[in-house]
Design an enzyme around this catalytic site. Structure first.
Site, mmCIF file in Angstrom:
data_model
loop_
_atom_site.group_PDB
_atom_site.id
_atom_site.type_symbol
_atom_site.label_atom_id
_atom_site.label_comp_id
_atom_site.label_asym_id
_atom_site.label_seq_id
_atom_site.Cartn_x
_atom_site.Cartn_y
_atom_site.Cartn_z
ATOM 1 N N CYS A 1 0.813 -1.229 0.000
ATOM 2 C CA CYS A 1 0.000 0.000 0.000
ATOM 3 C C CYS A 1 0.844 1.275 0.000
ATOM 4 O O CYS A 1 0.324 2.357 -0.246
ATOM 5 C CB CYS A 1 -0.947 0.009 1.200
ATOM 6 N N ASN B 1 -10.275 -0.267 0.300
ATOM 7 C CA ASN B 1 -8.821 -0.200 0.263
ATOM 8 C C ASN B 1 -8.324 -0.752 -1.079
ATOM 9 O O ASN B 1 -8.366 -1.956 -1.308
ATOM 10 C CB ASN B 1 -8.250 -1.015 1.434
ATOM 11 N N HIS C 1 -3.312 7.098 2.146
ATOM 12 C CA HIS C 1 -3.747 5.768 1.728
ATOM 13 C C HIS C 1 -5.040 5.469 2.480
ATOM 14 O O HIS C 1 -5.162 5.731 3.676
ATOM 15 C CB HIS C 1 -2.672 4.735 2.088
#
Ligand code: UT7
Length: 319
Positions: free
Chosen positions: A116, A276, A246
């Site tokens: 990520c 996500n 993020h």
């Protein structure tokens, strides 16, 4: 001195299949609820790829949109860096498929995997490449299809992820005052790979996560690195127009914002819509911010990332 500035508003791509929390629970027979997912994560829906779609399809779409929005000829690209942990193949790099599809004949193209955190690190690397090698244009893409890595019977991870891609263009140019583009990046590592990883057994992959530990480390890492960024760049929270983090869990972002004394209204939050999307989440949020007219030239923006490893970072950009 040279700076790497954002060129155009970038691009984004999401698959067609939108799944609400309720629809997800029904499709995969999960013992969960919209109420639990929204309260614990902020997520309301996610986009999932179809069986025939791959990370490259989303990356190509986002790349084409970024080029179109900037009216840039793909042959002018010197560098394509694709952040992903879900490449189409182990090799060749998925970036090469993008390169061919968009006709970027002279671009050096490869992938990087930092989960990520990938997009934030890729922007920093592309900046170094442009300035170090005296090149002009870089295309940086964050693209992931983590829905391929999910054990759909595990409700603790199945509700969290979505698929997508986002892309930006960076252009090296002589710095003017005030400096624009990527101004500074701070990164960190904190050990804990066993708390978030993809297990692979007989060709089946599944994300394994100790959610509470990841949450704890994400909050402390993001707070610390953002403070370090502000210290090293001599800015205060009042100077920041937007934080583009993020997008893993809204509660992580709220807690970090609270600790930094930044109002949540300054957080560009898209996790409710996209869930996500790993390396894609920051460029997708950037793209949404431009499309909605929230982002404006001259604004100071902090990018924040945290991912498996653990790794993370914060970057300061002037749009
Ligand atoms: O991009 C990579 C970074 N990833 C992250 O940042 C994720 C970080 N972690 C988190 O976002 C959160 O820890 C989660 C959203 C994963 C979990 O939220 P939580 O508030 O930490 O829940 P928990 O793990 O403490 O679980 C609470 C309860 C448990 O039941 P018991 O043991 O209290 O009876 C879980 O079994 O919630 C249960 N639970 C669920 N219930 C309904 C876990 N998942 C679900 C679910 N639906 N989907």
């Amino acid at each position: 001195m040279d700076c790497s500035v954002l060129y155009g508003i970038g691009g984004g791509a999401l698959p067609k299949d939108i799944l609400s929390n309720q629809a997800l629970a029904e499709r995969f027979h999960l013992e969960t609820s919209d109420e639990w997912i929204v309260t614990r994560t902020g997520i309301q829906q996610r986009y999932l790829v179809a069986p025939h779609e791959h990370t490259s399809d989303l990356a190509i779409q986002a790349a084409k949109m970024a080029l179109l929005n900037a009216s840039l000829d793909p042959e002018d690209l010197d560098f394509i860096l694709l952040a992903t942990s879900t490449p189409d193949h182990r090799f060749p790099p998925t970036a090469v498929l993008v390169q061919e599809a968009i006709g970027a004949k002279k671009a050096l193209s490869f992938d990087m995997n930092a989960a990520c955190s990938g997009f934030l690190f890729a922007v920093s690397m592309a900046d170094s490449y442009l300035r170090g090698q005296n090149k002009r244009f870089a295309l940086i893409i964050g693209a992931d299809t983590l829905s391929r890595m999910i054990d759909w019977s595990d409700r603790t991870t199945a509700v969290l992820f979505g698929d997508g891609a986002g892309a930006i263009l960076l252009k090296r140019e002589a710095c003017r005052e005030p400096k624009r583009g990527l101004l500074h990046t701070c990164t960190f590592f904190s050990r804990g790979y066993e708390h978030l990883y993809i297990s692979e057994n007989h060709n089946t992959c599944a994300i394994k996560m100790d959610g509470r530990e990841v949450f704890r480390q994400a909050v402390s890492g993001l707070e610390k690195i953002t403070r370090q960024l502000m210290l090293e760049t001599h800015i205060s929270t009042e100077d920041i127009h937007w934080i583009i983090p993020h997008q893993a869990n809204k509660r992580i972002l709220e807690t970090v914002a609270h600790k930094l004394n930044i109002p949540f209204s300054k957080i560009l939050y898209t996790g409710d819509q996209h869930a996500n999307t790993s390396a894609a989440s920051i460029p997708l949020a950037l793209w949404e911010g431009w499309k909605k007219g929230l982002l404006k030239e001259g604004q100071l923006v902090v990018l924040q990332a945290f991912g498996a490893g653990f790794t993370g970072g914060a970057s300061l950009l002037r749009l």
